[in-house]
Structures are given as C-alpha cells and as structure tokens.
Design an enzyme around this catalytic site. Structure first.
Site, PDB file in Angstrom:
ATOM      1  N   GLU A  41      25.386  10.337 -15.922  1.00 38.18           N
ATOM      2  CA  GLU A  41      24.819   8.996 -16.043  1.00 38.18           C
ATOM      3  C   GLU A  41      24.690   8.305 -14.687  1.00 38.18           C
ATOM      4  O   GLU A  41      23.657   7.693 -14.398  1.00 38.18           O
ATOM      5  CB  GLU A  41      25.653   8.146 -17.006  1.00 38.18           C
ATOM      6  CG  GLU A  41      25.851   8.737 -18.386  1.00 38.18           C
ATOM      7  CD  GLU A  41      24.620   9.394 -18.955  1.00 38.18           C
ATOM      8  OE1 GLU A  41      24.770  10.431 -19.633  1.00 38.18           O
ATOM      9  OE2 GLU A  41      23.479   8.903 -18.692  1.00 38.18           O
ATOM     10  N   CYS A  74      18.979  16.425 -21.318  1.00 36.22           N
ATOM     11  CA  CYS A  74      18.771  15.017 -20.958  1.00 36.22           C
ATOM     12  C   CYS A  74      17.747  14.428 -21.932  1.00 36.22           C
ATOM     13  O   CYS A  74      16.740  15.074 -22.234  1.00 36.22           O
ATOM     14  CB  CYS A  74      18.248  14.913 -19.522  1.00 36.22           C
ATOM     15  SG  CYS A  74      18.008  13.235 -18.942  1.00 36.22           S
TER      16      CYS A  74
END
Ligand code: NB4
Ligand code: NI
Length: 187
Positions: free
Chosen positions: A154, A110
């Site tokens: 997301e 991430c």
C-alpha cells in the site's frame, strides 16, 4: 459505496505519481473517503456483498487507486497468527526496516491490475510504520511478515511503485537472497 468502477487501472498515470502529504488535521471529506476505503475492504471480504456488487476481494487499498493522489491507505486483514489489522491511515511512513526480506509464496496481485503477473515480490520482512489514524491519533506500528508485506504494497502505491516493479525480470521465481517465504506451504 466504492465499487470496481471507482478503482483506476494500470494505464492511469496517477498510479505512477508520488502522492501528496495530507495536511493535518485531515478534512471531514478526507476522513469520510478513508472510511469508505475501509468499508470497500470489509465489503469485498463478505461473499454476499462481494458477489452482489462484483467486488474483487482486497486486504488493502491506497487513495491513488480511487483517483485521489493523497497519502492515505486502508488495510483490513488477519495475519497468519490470526491477529486482526483494520486501519485507515494518513501519511504512513516506514521509519525503519530489517535487512532481511520476505515474499508471499503466492506472489501478489493488485486491484488496479487486471492480469496475473507471476513471480516473487521481495519486501522487507520487518518494518516500523508511523502514521495518523482516522481519529487523529499518532500510531507507531511494528509489523512483520504478512502484515509487513501488505503495508509495503500500500505504501508503494503512495510512491507510484507497483508490485511488479519488484519482480526479478530474468527469473521471476528466483529466491531472493537473505529472504524467507510467507504463506501456506512455508514449512
Ligand atoms: C493488496 C495485497 C496484495 C499482496 C494477499 C491477499 C488479496 C489485495 C491487494 C499484499 C497486499 C489490493 C491494494 C486478497 C487476499 C486473503 C484474506 C479474507 C476473506 C477474501 C480475502 C482474500 F483478497 N490479496 N487481494 N489483493 N491492492 N489476500 N485475501 N481473505 O488485497 O491492490 O493496493 O475474504
Ligand atoms: Ni495494489
């Protein structure tokens, strides 16, 4: 342009909040921001631009990651069959999903997490997403495997969920039941 200094890291409480719906039609500013998020992904996948500006490569980005607690995401990638996905989406919603799960054999990372966290991240292998695109069109996307995993990573950010929340703490590489691996060596 968005660079790494604009991307919040895991100590920032905004990453653990549920982001707000965007009132439609989206404002000029909101659409501009979404375009910038998509541009970040394209730049980050261009070796010359990425090394010039020190960008970490990404295939997806969520508005909370640039300090904006709004339900907007950008994705820009090719799935393993070579199909291109490139969207700026507003108020994306998973309206249905499979029981079966899938996970990236490489695990996940991430842009808001500056450390490697090993382990499989089980996610739904098939999802249907409804959303509004930058032009204001209503979209309904049926996604599977790699594409489904990127969108779920997301959309999780819009609900304050991080990829490592899904990793089996006792046995990070335990094969989740009723799941299949996604990635190079999935043969
Ligand atoms: C989001 C992804 C983590 C797992 C899988 C992958 C990369 C991210 C995070 C699912 C979604 C960002 C957003 C990559 C990458 C493959 C395609 C094309 C040429 C390099 C690029 C590298 F960079 N994750 N980074 N992490 N996130 N694949 N690729 N390659 O995108 O935190 O919330 O350019
Ligand atoms: Ni992320």
């Amino acid at each position: 342009m968005i660079t790494m200094k604009d991307i919040v890291r895991e100590d920032n409480p905004i990453l653990y909040k549920v982001a707000k719906e965007v009132d439609l039609p989206a404002s000029k500013k909101e659409k501009e921001t979404l375009k910038e998020m998509l541009t970040y992904l394209k730049n980050s996948q261009d070796d010359a631009i990425a090394s010039k500006y020190g960008l970490r490569p990404g295939v997806g980005l969520a508005a909370p990651q640039i300090g904006l607690s709004k339900r907007m995401i950008a994705v820009h990638f090719q799935d393993l069959d070579g199909r291109q996905y490139s969207y700026g989406l507003i108020n994306p919603k998973i309206v249905s999903h499979s029981v079966e799960k899938a996970f990236l054999t490489t695990g996940e990372g991430c842009l808001s997490v500056d450390r490697d966290i090993p382990g499989y991240v089980p996610r739904y292998s098939k999802i249907t997403v409804k959303a509004t695109d930058i032009e204001g069109n209503e979209l309904k996307l049926r996604l599977k495997d790699y594409a489904a995993i990127v969108f779920q990573h997301e959309i999780d950010h819009l609900n304050g969920v991080m990829f490592f929340d899904h990793i089996n703490k006792q046995d990070p590489f335990a094969i989740p039941e009723n799941s299949h691996p996604i990635g190079q060596d999935e043969e």
